[in-house]
Scaffold this active site. Structure first.
Site, PDB file in Angstrom:
ATOM      1  N   PRO A   2       0.821  -1.225   0.000  1.00 16.27           N
ATOM      2  CA  PRO A   2       0.000   0.000   0.000  1.00 16.27           C
ATOM      3  C   PRO A   2       0.848   1.265   0.000  1.00 16.27           C
ATOM      4  CG  PRO A   2      -0.136  -1.141   2.107  1.00 16.27           C
ATOM      5  CD  PRO A   2       0.599  -2.040   1.175  1.00 16.27           C
ATOM      6  N   GLU A   3       0.467   2.225  -0.834  1.00  8.44           N
ATOM      7  CA  GLU A   3       1.112   3.530  -0.870  1.00  8.44           C
ATOM      8  C   GLU A   3       0.095   4.569  -0.412  1.00  8.44           C
ATOM      9  OE1 GLU A   3       3.228   4.181  -4.582  1.00  8.44           O
ATOM     10  OE2 GLU A   3       3.360   2.035  -4.939  1.00  8.44           O
TER      11      GLU A   3
END
Ligand SMILES: [Zn+2]
Length: 278
Positions: A2-3
């Site tokens: 996840p960013e």
């Protein structure tokens, strides 16, 4: 992994409800249990359970890729790392521990018959429970959307580093929130080769890059993030990738073949025509 857009999507769901979940702000914590000790970076699980009980969740926020839950007196910080995820679900059956799933690592029991569960198959995710969030976030660079990042300020920061663009943008102490996907996308949008030295950019190029970073992140948030190589559900930004994992396909801007190379052990995707080495 996840960013920023994926974390922001989770933050908004926990803060505002929606996506099938319940909003957390205003709820009192009634207990907590850590199922995998190393998930909790600090303090130990007994002190954690004692001190968090009775505190109120004030809101849910994001700094870079960290989730923050400011409580009555302390702050809960969560980093999802490779495979972490959070879910809110009813707890009325048997409280904290009943009906958990494999790979659930920590549970926070909430007022209103709910519990917040941290799920993390690969065990790289971490939770901190601290009086001062800056004790965890001190080395974090500014958020890409921070108003302190004017084009002039961003340019100054780039030229002071003298590093290749891709690894610099991935460095969370330079800027917090970008990972492999959105860095490749932003560099393509900006027309900048991943290996250009940061001190070679002029002010105009720095501004173009800053705008591109914000645009790809905003588009990612608008599409609820990207659902790729991660358990993360519900996003569809992966359907609009310009270059990321499009090796061998035609560049959406010029039609040339998208190339892949390795930069700092990360797969890097770019168009040699739109992003000349210079
Ligand atoms: Zn191109």
């Amino acid at each position: 992994m996840p960013e920023l857009p994926e974390v922001e999507t989770i933050v908004r769901a926990l803060r505002d409800g929606g996506r099938g979940g319940e909003a957390l702000p205003g709820r009192q914590i009634q207990g907590a249990r850590v199922l995998w000790e190393r998930t909790l970076a600090t303090p130990d699980s007994q002190e954690f359970a004692e001190r968090i009980t009775g505190q109120l969740i004030k809101t849910v926020e994001r700094r870079g890729k960290f989730l923050l839950l400011p409580l009555s007196t302390d702050t809960l910080l969560i980093h999802l790392r490779m495979s972490g995820d959070l879910r809110v679900e009813p707890s009325e059956l048997n409280g904290v521990e009943a009906d958990l799933k494999p790979h659930d690592r920590a549970v926070v029991l909430l007022q209103g018959g709910l519990r917040l569960v941290f799920h993390d198959p690969r065990k790289f995710g971490r939770i901190w429970f601290v009086a001062d969030p800056n004790s965890v976030l001190a080395n974090l660079g500014p958020d890409p959307f921070s108003p302190i990042l004017t084009p002039q300020e961003f340019h100054q920061r780039l030229i002071s580093k003298k590093r290749q663009l891709k690894p610099l943008l991935l460095d969370q102490s330079f800027m917090a929130g970008l990972g492999n996907i959105y860095t490749d996308e932003a560099l393509h949008m900006a027309g900048l080769h991943p290996l250009i030295a940061s001190d070679q950019l002029n002010i105009g190029q720095a501004e173009v890059l800053l705008i591109a970073i914000r645009k790809v992140l905003e588009e990612g948030i608008r599409r609820n993030g990207a659902s790729i190589d991660w358990v993360y559900r519900g996003g569809d930004f992966q359907n609009s990738f310009r270059v990321y994992q499009r090796t061998g396909e035609a560049c959406p801007v010029c039609g040339q073949t998208i190339q892949r190379m390795t930069v700092g052990q990360r797969g890097t995707h770019y168009c040699p025509n739109c992003q000349p080495r210079g």
